[in-house]
Design an enzyme around this catalytic site. Structure first.
Site, PDB file in Angstrom:
ATOM      1  N   LEU A  17     -16.483 -48.945  -9.056  1.00  0.00           N
ATOM      2  CA  LEU A  17     -16.381 -47.931  -9.708  1.00  0.00           C
ATOM      3  C   LEU A  17     -17.315 -46.879 -10.405  1.00  0.00           C
ATOM      4  CD1 LEU A  17     -13.980 -50.219 -12.515  1.00  0.00           C
ATOM      5  CD2 LEU A  17     -12.730 -48.063 -11.312  1.00  0.00           C
ATOM      6  N   GLY A  18     -18.176 -47.567 -10.406  1.00  0.00           N
ATOM      7  CA  GLY A  18     -19.354 -47.154 -10.802  1.00  0.00           C
ATOM      8  C   GLY A  18     -21.029 -47.941 -10.503  1.00  0.00           C
ATOM      9  N   GLY A  25     -25.128 -47.938 -10.367  1.00  0.00           N
ATOM     10  CA  GLY A  25     -26.461 -47.628 -11.499  1.00  0.00           C
ATOM     11  C   GLY A  25     -27.901 -48.510 -10.270  1.00  0.00           C
ATOM     12  N   GLY A  45     -27.339 -52.446 -11.224  1.00  0.00           N
ATOM     13  CA  GLY A  45     -26.578 -53.090 -10.449  1.00  0.00           C
ATOM     14  C   GLY A  45     -25.106 -52.365 -10.712  1.00  0.00           C
ATOM     15  N   VAL A 104     -19.993 -51.317 -11.042  1.00  0.00           N
ATOM     16  CA  VAL A 104     -19.019 -52.018 -11.676  1.00  0.00           C
ATOM     17  C   VAL A 104     -18.149 -51.200 -10.518  1.00  0.00           C
ATOM     18  CG1 VAL A 104     -17.607 -51.848 -13.606  1.00  0.00           C
ATOM     19  CG2 VAL A 104     -20.629 -51.393 -13.817  1.00  0.00           C
ATOM     20  N   LYS A 153     -18.546 -56.464 -14.237  1.00  0.00           N
ATOM     21  CA  LYS A 153     -20.311 -55.377 -13.922  1.00  0.00           C
ATOM     22  C   LYS A 153     -20.619 -56.383 -13.061  1.00  0.00           C
ATOM     23  CE  LYS A 153     -22.017 -53.489 -17.533  1.00  0.00           C
ATOM     24  NZ  LYS A 153     -22.443 -53.854 -18.965  1.00  0.00           N
ATOM     25  N   ASP A 197     -24.358 -47.468 -29.051  1.00  0.00           N
ATOM     26  CA  ASP A 197     -24.002 -46.281 -28.208  1.00  0.00           C
ATOM     27  C   ASP A 197     -22.431 -45.709 -28.721  1.00  0.00           C
ATOM     28  OD1 ASP A 197     -24.995 -44.781 -26.742  1.00  0.00           O
ATOM     29  OD2 ASP A 197     -24.421 -45.989 -24.987  1.00  0.00           O
TER      30      ASP A 197
END
Length: 756
Positions: A42-43, A45, A48, A50, A64, A158
């Site tokens: 899903l993503g 960076g 790590g 997801v 995650k 946030d």
């Protein structure tokens, strides 16, 4: 979020992950993790990845996972563990729940419910600003989520469009990676700007750490509402330093914001934190005049996006059967399998709903079920009002239960099983109480539940516990039908009531008045706002006064009555020398003011539904001199009572010390009793874990037979599951506070005949 302000282990993508963003797994990726079959990315960076995961029941989750080299960095695991703990402490239907986590794994991971809808940022960029009604419902739900965050002692820090996911049944707040306990400054540099510029409060923009609190989230919510309604952030876009400067010094650009929202958004965006409304206040103001049901709260194009993504989720390939390897996993991350039990989340119609599903049948070829296997993890459930009219009590109960579970795990580390706490908020809504209960009773790991907070929700929830055979232990619901089913009904085998029934509480209240020798003609008012409660209290008081040889003057009024000066004036004219209020807090406040105005100087008594800080605040000076009976003890005053046995005082002090370390304050009423009741359960579990697999069957009877001594006293139950003994305590209001006077008498202390 600026590169210098990213303590979160794995950054969430600004646009919510959905099927359109799902990327295939890489050869280096695992195929399964902790009971989740991984379907794609899903993503990703620098810290790590997801993944989209699915359990063997078909439930989807966002998993995650952090890189091992990140996990080895100083303070990293502490931050990740804090993120998990923060997310778990927040109980709200509008916050995405954690379904599993292991901060201590070689590569720490956390799974949360997967919502297939877009983020608010993605939806506004694709389809334009939301209409006013959508903004109101969005803001009301997120405000309630933030109220739960703040009630848990946290600040999200946030709140931005990328952290709001849209589903057909409402929005969801995500990402607690930089959430922080109120007032906490550890693990982050004091001069670090933490959050997302453009959605930061001035105190965050200037890194004034000591000033960052719940009001900072409210400022961000104001920015969020302005963005949702206009399609642009109120302090513009561009260079980060320019954004931070405008946030601190400039007025927001609110052009195009619907007129009815202007005043509220301006208040949210006040430069001074003290001038901003609370999240609870915002929720009320945004939703009090919103018509219709939330099912159609989004514009059609956004709903179509959600529907398409939900359909894509259903079209994902089936999961092939995976056998658990008997040998240790290889060094390759693909095939790396950690066994665990993740809570199931079903993506249905764009909304994520927690469904605690049992395992598959597992019968053999002859149809015989397999022998039960010992669980590594059991759960204590909490069914409470955490966001409704009784939230002050519900939140205290949840904290007491959480402290008890954490204590069990600390003391029994390395034992056959650990405990979790699973919480379901019934919101004080009797219409949704059954569904709230089923979220717990349908989870096979939940072995017993603390709750409910209130009578009405409890009666509606009770069938779920009876069906599942899950023991329900309450520290605040006194309605007699929880335990007494009548001569023709089945006996109670579900509820253990750790407080007296309302009838017995009314009896003890009546006997408390006899501690004062001048009482000869008590006046008893039954007001019918909560008819069952007031009727049972009056019935108990009638019995108690009869036992004491006193003849009260009774008066019954409807719940809508407000002219208490006339009502009580008639009672005073009838010759009453004592006033007993059998009703709820709001009418007790009216009675207190009226008695003051009438110059009545006799004793004034009332019961459980009046007890609490709100009565003191709302009645003000008119509350002085009242006596209030309640089923709870102040642990601070109990610990200071030199009349207690040394062992009992030590147990209370140990609880106080543990609570203060955990929450940084003294516990509220109902916290200690909830702590004790959960410990009653855990003490039995720890004593019997070695005797064979634990099950719900027979647990109610086993717990009923317990004789438990805890921080707030002793607990024993009769054959019906009722608390044995008095269990009602007397307080006097002195100088705007409750002074503990001791236990209510077990029989009349003073009668007309001179008995003492």
């Amino acid at each position: 979020m600026s590169p210098t302000s990213q303590p979160t282990p794995v950054p969430e993508p600004d646009s919510a992950p959905g099927p359109a963003a799902l990327q295939p797994l890489l050869p280096s990726d695992p195929s399964a993790l902790a009971g989740y079959r991984l379907l794609g990315r899903l993503g990703a960076g620098g810290m790590g990845v997801v993944y989209l995961g699915r359990t063997d029941t078909g439930a989807l989750a966002a998993v995650k996972v952090t890189h091992a080299d990140q996990a080895d960095q100083p303070d990293f695991r502490a931050r990740f563990r804090r993120e998990v703990e923060a997310a778990r402490r927040v109980v709200s239907p509008w916050a995405v729940p954690v379904t599993g986590a292991d901060p201590d794994a070689p590569e720490p991971w956390m799974a949360t419910a997967f919502v297939p809808g877009p983020s608010l940022g993605e939806a506004v960029r694709a389809h334009g600003p939301l209409p006013e009604r959508s903004v109101r419902i969005l803001g009301g739900a997120i405000a309630r989520a933030l109220a739960a965050v703040h009630a848990a002692g946290l600040v999200h820090r946030d709140v931005k469009p990328g952290n709001i996911l849209l589903a057909v049944d409402g929005p969801r707040l995500i990402d607690f990676g930089i959430a922080r306990a109120t007032g906490e400054t550890g693990l982050t540099s004091t001069d670090m700007v933490v959050g997302t510029p453009g959605f930061l409060a001035p105190e965050q923009a200037e890194a004034r750490a000591a000033e960052i609190g719940p009001a900072s989230d409210v400022f961000a919510l104001g920015c969020l509402l302005a963005f949702a309604a206009t399609g642009r952030p109120p302090f513009g876009t561009g260079a980060l330093d320019a954004l931070l400067y405008r946030t601190v010094h400039d007025e927001p650009d609110l052009a195009g914001l619907p007129e009815p929202l202007l005043d509220l958004v301006r208040q949210c965006l006040a430069k001074e934190p003290a001038a901003r409304p609370t999240a609870d206040e915002i929720a009320v103001r945004l939703t009090e005049d919103t018509p219709g049901a939330p099912a159609d709260w989004l514009p059609a194009p956004v709903v179509s996006t959600i529907a398409a993504r939900s359909a894509a989720m259903l079209a994902l390939p089936d999961i092939d059967a995976t056998e658990v390897p008997t040998a240790p996993p290889t060094k390759s991350r693909r095939g790396f399998l950690l066994l665990g039990a993740g809570a199931a989340v079903l993506a249905a119609g764009g909304g994520a709903y927690a469904l605690w599903n049992s395992r598959r049948d597992g019968s053999d070829a002859d149809g015989k079920p397999p022998a039960p296997k010992p669980r590594n993890t059991w759960a204590i459930g909490v069914l409470a009002d955490l966001s409704g009219p009784a939230q002050e009590i519900g939140r205290a109960q949840e904290r007491g239960a959480r402290l008890a579970v954490e204590r069990f795990n600390a003391v029994h580390k390395g034992k056959p099983f650990t405990l979790e706490l699973k919480v379901s908020d019934d919101r004080g809504d009797r219409g949704g109480a059954f569904a709230a209960a089923r979220r717990l009773t349908s989870d096979p790991s939940v072995i017993a539940v603390l709750g409910p907070t209130s009578d009405d929700t409890g009666i509606n929830a009770l069938p779920a516990f009876e069906e599942a055979g899950v023991p329900l232990l309450t520290t605040s619901a006194g309605y007699n039908l929880f335990t007494l089913r009548g001569e023709t009904g089945p006996p109670n085998t579900t509820v253990l009531r750790a407080i007296p029934s309302h009838f017995m509480a009314g009896t003890f209240l009546a006997w408390s008045t006899t501690l004062l020798p001048q009482v000869r003609r008590p006046g008893v008012l039954q007001e019918r706002t909560d008819d069952q409660y007031s009727w049972q209290y009056v019935s108990g008081a009638r019995f108690g006064f009869r036992q004491a040889g006193l003849e009260p003057h009774f008066r019954v009024v409807p719940g809508r009555a407000t002219d208490y000066r006339s009502i009580l004036g008639e009672m005073i004219d009838a010759g009453i020398d004592t006033y007993v209020h059998c009703g709820v807090r709001s009418t007790a406040v009216l009675a207190a003011r009226a008695l003051d105005e009438l110059g009545f100087t006799g004793p004034r008594f009332t019961g459980q539904h009046v007890f609490g800080s709100k009565f003191l605040k709302e009645a003000g000076s008119a509350a002085e001199g009242w006596f209030v009976c309640a089923p709870v003890i102040d642990p601070v005053q109990r610990a200071a009572d030199t009349k207690q046995k040394p062992a009992d005082r030590k147990a209370t002090q140990d609880f106080l010390d543990a609570y203060r370390r955990r929450y940084g304050a003294d516990p509220a009423f109902y916290t200690g009793e909830s702590f004790d009741v959960v410990n009653l359960v855990t003490s039995w579990l720890s004593s019997n874990a070695a005797k064979g697999p634990l099950t719900r069957k027979g647990l109610w009877e086993a717990l009923r037979k317990q004789k438990y001594s805890g921080a707030m006293g002793g607990y024993t139950f009769d054959k019906n599951g009722e608390l044995s003994g008095v269990g009602t305590f007397l307080y006097g209001v002195q100088k705007g506070a409750y002074k503990f006077l001791g236990a209510a008498p077990a029989e009349p202390a003073n009668t007309k005949s001179g008995k003492s």
